[in-house]
Design a protein around this motif. Structure first.
Motif, short mmCIF file in Angstrom:
data_model
loop_
_atom_site.label_atom_id
_atom_site.label_comp_id
_atom_site.label_asym_id
_atom_site.label_seq_id
_atom_site.Cartn_x
_atom_site.Cartn_y
_atom_site.Cartn_z
N CYS A 1 -3.45 2.40 -3.53
CA CYS A 1 -4.16 2.65 -2.26
C CYS A 1 -4.57 1.36 -1.57
O CYS A 1 -4.55 1.26 -0.35
CB CYS A 1 -5.41 3.48 -2.50
N GLY A 2 -4.98 0.38 -2.37
CA GLY A 2 -5.53 -0.84 -1.79
C GLY A 2 -4.48 -1.89 -1.48
O GLY A 2 -4.71 -2.78 -0.67
N GLY A 3 -3.34 -1.81 -2.17
CA GLY A 3 -2.33 -2.84 -1.96
C GLY A 3 -2.78 -4.20 -2.46
O GLY A 3 -2.29 -5.24 -2.03
N GLY A 4 -3.75 -4.19 -3.38
CA GLY A 4 -4.23 -5.43 -3.99
C GLY A 4 -4.45 -5.16 -5.46
O GLY A 4 -4.46 -4.00 -5.90
N SER A 5 -4.62 -6.23 -6.24
CA SER A 5 -4.71 -6.04 -7.69
C SER A 5 -5.85 -6.86 -8.28
O SER A 5 -6.84 -7.16 -7.61
CB SER A 5 -3.37 -6.37 -8.32
N GLN B 1 0.83 -1.20 0.00
CA GLN B 1 0.00 0.00 0.00
C GLN B 1 0.87 1.26 0.00
O GLN B 1 1.92 1.29 0.62
CB GLN B 1 -0.91 0.01 1.24
N LYS B 2 0.38 2.28 -0.69
CA LYS B 2 1.12 3.55 -0.72
C LYS B 2 0.15 4.68 -0.42
O LYS B 2 -1.04 4.61 -0.75
CB LYS B 2 1.71 3.80 -2.12
N SER C 1 -3.19 -6.99 -13.93
CA SER C 1 -3.17 -5.54 -14.17
C SER C 1 -2.15 -5.21 -15.25
O SER C 1 -1.26 -6.01 -15.55
CB SER C 1 -2.81 -4.79 -12.88
N GLN C 2 -2.27 -4.00 -15.79
CA GLN C 2 -1.27 -3.54 -16.77
C GLN C 2 0.10 -3.45 -16.12
O GLN C 2 1.12 -3.76 -16.75
CB GLN C 2 -1.67 -2.17 -17.34
N ILE D 1 -6.12 1.61 -7.65
CA ILE D 1 -6.56 0.53 -6.76
C ILE D 1 -5.33 -0.18 -6.19
O ILE D 1 -5.28 -0.49 -4.98
CB ILE D 1 -7.49 -0.44 -7.53
N GLU D 2 -4.33 -0.40 -7.01
CA GLU D 2 -3.12 -1.08 -6.52
C GLU D 2 -2.39 -0.23 -5.49
O GLU D 2 -1.95 -0.74 -4.46
CB GLU D 2 -2.19 -1.38 -7.70
#
Length: 312
Positions: free
Chosen positions: A293-297, A29-30, A261-262, A290-291
């Motif tokens: 903030c969420g730390g998921g893909s 997460q960032k 994801s791309q 999403i990647e």
């Protein structure tokens, strides 16, 4: 048992943001500085809608349910952590590490699936384990090889060994248990979810073997995959930082696709792409907000629906 399905449940975000409760052990997460929460959510919605459109365009049956503003569930976009759906008609509810993620479990979602013609037998509920601070976060913690009845699990604060074994006994899966690590500021820390570092397809497996520090465990995991005839596509730890391990094979109208994801696709080598494309077509989509903030893909956003249809 089928390994892949053409039916996917996805939850459209209404108040998506970085979840401070999961950031303690999700090192992907960032913080998106300078962006208003409403902008973050609007960007996430755009990415979500484009993702759904791409899946539907190739014949995937996507059931979309809107999240609700109340209760506050910033991670609702990742439903595969709280629920899994099985060919037996069983629905499984899982205990979640972050308290604010527990509110993601919504029974009205099951009503929507019933309206869409899916059948339920019973609900297996492991959520009482939360009272003892024991967690197992669905197909984030468990990477299931449904065809070969194996469950792969990287132990972490979100994946308890005893509960994982209980799940395997209940559903007749053979457990393949190991520990997986990533380097964070020079230290080896547990990877929070198994599905960040591996994906099991019908005839192949994508995995970062370098994350499994224990040589015996690494050997056992790779041997287990090979034993089931999976061609191994090995990732580097650097590629995981772009969610290259977070992939899912889904069934489209005429063929199956490996969804990612791309960002994940962009870090694959030409050789890795070639190996994957021997088995399956790649479908990639931009999930940058999403990647971050969420730390998921991509994989985390799709809860596979294997439930039988009422007319079958």
């Amino acid at each position: 048992m089928k390994q892949i399905t053409d039916s996917i449940l996805m939850i459209r975000p209404v108040a998506f943001r970085m979840n401070e409760q999961t950031a303690v052990n999700n090192y992907y997460q960032k913080v998106m500085d300078g962006l208003l929460p409403s902008t973050v959510n609007a960007n996430a919605q755009q990415e979500f809608d484009a993702f759904v459109e791409k899946l539907r365009a190739v014949g995937v049956n996507v059931v979309v349910v809107d999240d609700t503003v109340d209760p506050d569930t910033p991670d609702s976009i990742f439903p595969n952590n709280w629920v899994s759906f099985h060919e037996t008609g069983d629905v499984v509810l899982y205990p979640m590490f972050a308290e604010n993620r527990r509110a993601e479990r919504r029974e009205d979602i099951f009503d929507v699936l019933e309206e869409k013609g899916f059948d339920f037998e019973e609900i297996m509920d492991y959520t009482s384990a939360e009272e003892d601070n024991i967690f197992l976060e669905g197909t984030g913690s468990l990477v299931l090889d449904r065809e070969n009845q194996k469950a792969y699990c990287a132990l972490s604060p979100r994946a308890d060994e005893e509960l994982m074994i209980e799940f395997c006994e209940d559903f007749e899966f053979s457990p393949v248990i190991f520990e997986a690590f990533q380097t964070v500021n020079g230290e080896r820390k547990h990877i929070y979810h198994t599905n960040v570092m591996m994906c099991v397809g019908t005839t192949f497996a994508v995995i970062c073997a370098d994350c499994i520090d224990d040589k015996k465990e690494r050997k056992a995991v790779l041997a287990s995959l090979r034993q089931d005839g999976k061609e191994l596509i090995l990732l580097t730890e650097a590629q995981l930082n772009h969610f290259a391990g977070n992939m899912l094979q889904v069934q489209g109208k005429d063929k199956s696709y490996l969804v990612m994801s791309q960002a994940a696709k962009s870090v694959l080598t030409a050789e890795q792409v070639k190996m994957i494309e021997k088995h399956v077509e790649i479908l990639s989509v931009n999930l940058d907000t999403i990647e971050a903030c969420g730390g998921g893909s991509a994989r985390c956003m799709m809860a596979e629906v294997f439930l039988p249809k009422k007319d079958e």
